[in-house]
Enzyme design. Structure first.
Site, PDB file in Angstrom:
ATOM      1  N   LYS A   8      67.529  -2.717 -63.643  1.00  0.00           N
ATOM      2  CA  LYS A   8      66.650  -1.588 -63.307  1.00  0.00           C
ATOM      3  C   LYS A   8      65.439  -2.071 -62.534  1.00  0.00           C
ATOM      4  CE  LYS A   8      67.963   0.429 -67.764  1.00  0.00           C
ATOM      5  NZ  LYS A   8      67.482   0.767 -69.124  1.00  0.00           N
TER       6      LYS A   8
ATOM      7  N   ARG B 220      65.875   5.714 -80.878  1.00  0.00           N
ATOM      8  CA  ARG B 220      65.952   6.475 -79.627  1.00  0.00           C
ATOM      9  C   ARG B 220      66.591   7.838 -79.850  1.00  0.00           C
ATOM     10  NH1 ARG B 220      62.333   4.358 -77.997  1.00  0.00           N
ATOM     11  NH2 ARG B 220      62.267   2.267 -77.146  1.00  0.00           N
TER      12      ARG B 220
ATOM     13  N   PRO C 104      64.142   6.204 -64.940  1.00  0.00           N
ATOM     14  CA  PRO C 104      65.000   5.435 -64.038  1.00  0.00           C
ATOM     15  C   PRO C 104      65.913   4.445 -64.772  1.00  0.00           C
ATOM     16  CG  PRO C 104      62.762   5.492 -63.218  1.00  0.00           C
ATOM     17  CD  PRO C 104      62.736   6.093 -64.588  1.00  0.00           C
ATOM     18  N   GLU C 105      67.200   4.648 -64.588  1.00  0.00           N
ATOM     19  CA  GLU C 105      68.200   3.698 -65.050  1.00  0.00           C
ATOM     20  C   GLU C 105      68.890   3.185 -63.789  1.00  0.00           C
ATOM     21  OE1 GLU C 105      70.583   5.345 -68.257  1.00  0.00           O
ATOM     22  OE2 GLU C 105      68.927   6.637 -68.873  1.00  0.00           O
TER      23      GLU C 105
END
Length: 293
Positions: free
Chosen positions: A60, A282, A2-3
């Site tokens: 968020k 990342r 979820p962003e």
DNA sequence: CCACGATCCTGCTAGC
DNA sequence: TGCTAGCAGGATCGTG
């Protein structure tokens, strides 16, 4: 994961199930998901009898405004999601907490990895910020912004690209542009998916030093972030991994150009295969032809 | 002060 | 086929 678009979708789709309902009881069998207060019984005492009067989103984080001025917040992080089911009905896997509501339904938090966090603020006043950059959430006691550490909301119409000029601030200038985009202090709501998508759309290499971007590149990048986030909200977010809102999976994953597509052909140049690299620890997907250092 | 890595946690998958 | 090491990444914390 979820962003901003996914959390916005969750907040919107939650509304019809919780608005106006009172909280009858609260349970949590995995206190690790609790920020403050950490004790489930303390939180239950604070929540019981309160009515949910508004739901919204900041960065968020999903916000539940209660009728006594308190604010309950939930950050789903990696795997947090909501389930609405009749109170007491059988649980799905990984249900960690729940609010029994006055209409007989139960709003549950389902979170396999328990990275999500539930927080309670006793008294919060929401007001538009003087700069016109969205809402401020002020602690009624101290007057301080409870989300002071979060950067501006990219979708707020008053947030303009001047915020991107902070790229040249020493704090960000020396780090890869992708790392700056992921830093919630810099800009709120962008995560790994939309950082990669925005950089690809503007042909900017994620390892470029943030401070090396020209004003023009900065403006294009900000415009791309906003556009991509808006499209993603329209599609109810990207369902990659296990994200799922109450209304079901999103559709944005069908429109992603780079995230999750390593090894596939770049849809822009149609001649180069996308490659995966690590930036700031990342996973990062780029087109080595379109995005040069 | 900064950059980087470890940590949290579990499900999934690539590879043996 | 079955096992396991490694990866996934949002945010925070610790280390060099």
């Amino acid at each position: 994961m979820p962003e901003l678009p996914e959390v916005e979708t969750m907040a919107r789709e939650l509304r019809p199930y919780v608005l106006g309902r009172a909280i009858r009881s609260f349970w949590c069998d995995r206190p690790a998901i609790l920020g403050e207060p950490k004790d489930p019984h303390t939180l239950e005492t604070l929540l019981t009898g309160r009515r949910i009067v508004a739901t919204s989103r900041r960065a968020k984080i999903i916000l539940f405004a209660l009728d006594d001025g308190a604010l309950l917040t939930y950050a789903p992080r990696m795997t947090g999601q909501f389930v609405v089911a009749p109170a007491g009905s059988p649980h799905e896997s990984h249900e960690r907490a729940g609010l029994e509501l006055s209409d007989g339904m139960e709003l549950r938090i389902r979170d396999a990895r328990t990275f999500g966090r539930l927080n309670y603020y006793a008294s919060v006043r929401a007001e538009p910020s003087e700069e016109g950059e969205g809402m401020r959430y002020l602690d009624a006691r101290t007057g301080g912004d409870i989300f002071a550490a979060l950067g501006p909301e990219p979708l707020d119409p008053h947030t303009n690209e001047t915020v991107m000029l902070r790229l040249s601030a020493r704090k960000y200038a020396n780090q890869p542009i992708k790392s700056a985009l992921l830093d919630q202090h810099f800009i709120a709501g962008v995560g790994n998916i939309y950082a990669d998508e925005s950089l690809w759309a503007t042909k900017i290499h994620p390892q470029r030093k943030a401070g090396s971007l020209s004003l023009k590149e900065t403006q294009r990048l900000f415009a791309a972030i906003r556009k991509i986030l808006e499209v993603a909200v329209d599609h109810r977010g990207s369902t990659v991994g296990n994200y799922r809102s109450l209304g079901g999976p999103g559709r944005m994953q069908q429109h992603l150009a780079v995230y999750g597509r390593a090894g596939a052909l770049c849809v822009a140049c149609e001649e180069t295969r996308l490659v995966k690299l690590k930036v700031g620890g990342r996973g990062t997907v780029i087109c080595p032809h379109c995005q040069k250092l």
